[in-house]
Design a protein around this motif. Structure first.
Motif, PDB file in Angstrom:
ATOM      1  N   ALA A  36       0.828  -1.210   0.000  1.00  0.00           N
ATOM      2  CA  ALA A  36       0.000   0.000   0.000  1.00  0.00           C
ATOM      3  C   ALA A  36       0.859   1.256   0.000  1.00  0.00           C
ATOM      4  N   LEU A  37       2.016   1.228   0.664  1.00  0.00           N
ATOM      5  CA  LEU A  37       2.895   2.394   0.685  1.00  0.00           C
ATOM      6  C   LEU A  37       3.635   2.566  -0.638  1.00  0.00           C
ATOM      7  N   ARG A  38       3.916   1.480  -1.271  1.00  0.00           N
ATOM      8  CA  ARG A  38       4.707   1.564  -2.498  1.00  0.00           C
ATOM      9  C   ARG A  38       3.837   1.887  -3.714  1.00  0.00           C
ATOM     10  N   TRP A  39       2.655   1.289  -3.777  1.00  0.00           N
ATOM     11  CA  TRP A  39       1.849   1.419  -4.985  1.00  0.00           C
ATOM     12  C   TRP A  39       0.431   1.928  -4.734  1.00  0.00           C
ATOM     13  N   GLY A  40      -0.007   1.991  -3.494  1.00  0.00           N
ATOM     14  CA  GLY A  40      -1.411   2.223  -3.213  1.00  0.00           C
ATOM     15  C   GLY A  40      -1.886   3.643  -3.471  1.00  0.00           C
ATOM     16  N   ALA A  91      -6.678  -5.153   0.366  1.00  0.00           N
ATOM     17  CA  ALA A  91      -7.218  -5.202   1.729  1.00  0.00           C
ATOM     18  C   ALA A  91      -6.372  -4.428   2.723  1.00  0.00           C
ATOM     19  N   GLN A  92      -5.239  -3.903   2.275  1.00  0.00           N
ATOM     20  CA  GLN A  92      -4.312  -3.267   3.214  1.00  0.00           C
ATOM     21  C   GLN A  92      -4.548  -1.756   3.289  1.00  0.00           C
ATOM     22  N   ARG A  93      -4.581  -1.235   4.510  1.00  0.00           N
ATOM     23  CA  ARG A  93      -4.700   0.202   4.742  1.00  0.00           C
ATOM     24  C   ARG A  93      -3.610   0.635   5.698  1.00  0.00           C
ATOM     25  N   MET A  94      -2.907   1.721   5.327  1.00  0.00           N
ATOM     26  CA  MET A  94      -1.858   2.295   6.169  1.00  0.00           C
ATOM     27  C   MET A  94      -2.250   3.729   6.490  1.00  0.00           C
ATOM     28  N   GLN A  95      -2.470   4.006   7.791  1.00  0.00           N
ATOM     29  CA  GLN A  95      -2.770   5.374   8.210  1.00  0.00           C
ATOM     30  C   GLN A  95      -1.472   6.007   8.676  1.00  0.00           C
ATOM     31  N   CYS A  96      -1.159   7.178   8.114  1.00  0.00           N
ATOM     32  CA  CYS A  96       0.134   7.831   8.327  1.00  0.00           C
ATOM     33  C   CYS A  96      -0.118   9.231   8.883  1.00  0.00           C
ATOM     34  N   ALA A  97       0.465   9.530  10.034  1.00  0.00           N
ATOM     35  CA  ALA A  97       0.250  10.823  10.684  1.00  0.00           C
ATOM     36  C   ALA A  97       1.585  11.445  11.045  1.00  0.00           C
ATOM     37  N   PHE A  98       1.714  12.756  10.798  1.00  0.00           N
ATOM     38  CA  PHE A  98       2.986  13.445  10.980  1.00  0.00           C
ATOM     39  C   PHE A  98       2.764  14.799  11.652  1.00  0.00           C
ATOM     40  N   SER A 155      -3.861  -1.644   9.044  1.00  0.00           N
ATOM     41  CA  SER A 155      -5.100  -2.348   9.350  1.00  0.00           C
ATOM     42  C   SER A 155      -5.684  -2.908   8.062  1.00  0.00           C
ATOM     43  N   ASP A 156      -6.719  -3.733   8.227  1.00  0.00           N
ATOM     44  CA  ASP A 156      -7.434  -4.269   7.071  1.00  0.00           C
ATOM     45  C   ASP A 156      -8.601  -3.360   6.721  1.00  0.00           C
ATOM     46  N   ARG A 157      -8.928  -3.324   5.455  1.00  0.00           N
ATOM     47  CA  ARG A 157     -10.101  -2.545   5.033  1.00  0.00           C
ATOM     48  C   ARG A 157     -11.343  -3.420   5.081  1.00  0.00           C
TER      49      ARG A 157
END
Length: 535
Positions: free
Chosen positions: A464-468, A488-495, A533-535
């Motif tokens: 998901a980080l590379r292509w999502g 099905a992959q979800r990455m939540q990114c907070a900065f 997390s999963d979607r």
């Protein structure tokens, strides 16, 4: 990873790749002359591979008088002796490929050196075989240049040549005459040089200053630029550059270039497009799958701060939709001041650097790291007597020297040449750089080097980080939260981009990475967190 392998998928190798830029003069000196070279790069490729990048981009190493340090090419198909030989280049490519690294090199298609054989022939008469290979024009009736165009490095973009009794165009130094890329023969010659390097195993090109490759044949004057209130240190800044660059036929040449690369399989092309409003050209140069693969964004290279709203806006201009190109992002390169010095105070640099690197690794698109960025190298204040950059010398002290971002790599903290060279280096080391040397950081699990490896490992291990896809959840000047999703992959990114702690409503899932003490409910100063997390 919920059973998902960090798979090598059906995506092209370059899509989502992390690419490491090497400035050859400053990476590693192998022969004791104070200047980095190709055998030196080969010697240090193990370090590059250890970062987790997919490819290297080599700044110019071609034969050149070095008035603009290789961007003034006098032979497109050879290596300048200061850097080595073609055999040295072949050895570098072989070693890179053995380490799993692709090799991308610069191609400079808008201009050559005035010492190139093509220009020597072109200037010899108005009737020779290459008379129309460069941009020549008669003087105005009063002897002045053909129009009002100004060069990037200062002064008129025209120089008189008595041999032809005409002016020639140069958008940069007077020693960098502009090629007439409208001319089909010139295009054929440039494409032949591309084939030369592809035959030697190169995996792609960064195409330098491609928006300067074609001009308005009618030579119309540029209109004046509106006064924005910002200091203007060059005549170039007083014009809107609508006629000396950005011609509508450039994409047609890029289609020819893409055709050549397609003959060699899964190769990669990325355009450098500068200027105040590069987005339309970046889209044009990458549109439709028949031109370049990507465009190299300047959105962050000269920004005076890292702003979450700006990040969201820049990423939003590249939605995932048919016909839209694939973006490339960089926070640093050889032409821009080091980001760590632009964006963080010295006492916050280490924490900020770890957060910044993690943010870059989570962006949708290709990402570029500049040599030394993985160490957190700072911008060096180069004394006037040590300047090498022609733009800085011409405009000193009003232009920030590019030399300050081109200083040598520091491999060893405590040796006289810091592992770069046994001789005096071509540019001085930064006074704070030895403490950031590779050998010191290798022993520190909290170092910038360790975080760079960890962030790239995170990217490489999560499709998901590379292509999502990327969806911004919220953004302000001081923070940004976004999601990257694929299947099905979800990455939540907070900065948190500030030096003050902030609360946030975290997502549910497994913490894939926490930086500077971040948690699911709080982002400390320069905190960053990635939750899977999963979607």
């Amino acid at each position: 990873m919920n059973g998902m392998a960090p798979a090598k998928s059906a995506h092209e190798w370059w899509r989502g790749a992390a690419i490491y830029q090497i400035y050859p003069r400053s990476f590693q000196d192998s022969n004791g002359d104070g200047v980095g070279d190709l055998p030196g790069i080969t010697q240090r490729l193990g370090h590059v591979a250890s970062l987790g990048v997919d490819a290297i981009w080599l700044s110019p190493f071609f034969t050149s008088p070095m008035k603009d340090f290789g961007y003034d090419v006098s032979d497109y198909c050879d290596v300048d002796p200061i850097f080595g030989t073609l055999d040295d280049f072949d050895a570098l490519v072989a070693r890179a490929h053995a380490l799993g690294l692709k090799v991308i090199i610069d191609q400079v298609y808008s201009h050559t050196s005035d010492q190139h054989d093509w220009f020597a022939e072109s200037r010899s008469s108005r009737t020779n075989a290459k008379a129309d290979w460069y941009v020549w024009a008669d003087a105005r009736p009063d002897g002045s240049p053909p129009n009002n165009w100004q060069s990037v490095f200062g002064g008129p973009a025209w120089t008189w040549d008595a041999r032809r009794g005409q002016y020639y165009l140069h958008n940069f130094l007077a020693s960098q005459p502009q090629m007439h890329v409208h001319n089909r023969e010139v295009q054929d010659a440039l494409l032949a040089t591309a084939r030369f390097w592809l035959e030697r195993g190169v995996d792609g090109f960064r195409v330098d200053a491609i928006n300067f490759a074609m001009h308005d044949p009618e030579l119309r004057d540029n209109p004046p630029a509106p006064d924005t209130g910002k200091p203007r240190t060059r005549p170039f800044d007083f014009q809107q550059h609508v006629h000396n660059q950005s011609h509508a036929d450039i994409p047609l040449f890029l289609e020819r270039l893409r055709g050549v690369l397609d003959e060699y399989g899964a190769t990669f092309t990325v355009a450098e497009v500068g200027g105040p409003d590069p987005d339309p050209e970046m889209k044009a140069f990458t549109a439709g799958g028949r031109r370049l693969n990507s465009a190299y964004s300047f959105d962050f290279l000269y920004a005076d701060r890292l702003d979450g709203s700006h990040v969201a806006e820049a990423l939003g201009r590249w939605p995932e939709q048919p016909g839209t190109g694939w973006p490339s992002w960089a926070f640093e390169n050889h032409d821009a001041p080091r980001a760590i010095s632009r964006w963080a105070s010295p006492d916050q640099a280490a924490a900020f650097g770890r957060m910044k690197t993690t943010l870059l690794a989570c962006l949708r698109g290709n990402i570029f790291l500049y040599n030394g960025e993985e160490l957190g190298l700072t911008q060096v204040d180069i004394a006037q007597e040590d300047l090498r950059d022609p733009e800085a010398i011409a405009n000193w002290p009003m232009t920030l020297s590019r030399d300050g971002a081109r200083t040598p790599m520091v491999w060893e903290a405590d040796t006289p040449g810091h592992g770069f060279s046994d001789a005096r280096p071509w540019l001085p080391f930064g006074p704070d750089h030895p403490a950031l040397a590779v050998d010191r950081q290798e022993r520190d699990p909290q170092s910038m080097l360790a975080q760079t490896r960890a962030a790239l490992s995170l990217r490489n291990g999560h499709p998901a980080l590379r292509w999502g896809e990327m969806t911004v959840i919220e953004a302000s000047a001081g923070h940004i939260v976004f999601e990257r999703t694929l299947g099905a992959q979800r990455m939540q990114c907070a900065f948190n981009l500030t030096d003050r702690a902030m609360a946030w409503t975290g997502g549910n899932g497994r913490i894939a990475m926490a930086v500077n003490g971040a948690t699911a409910t709080e982002l400390p100063a320069h905190g960053a967190i990635v939750i899977e997390s999963d979607r």
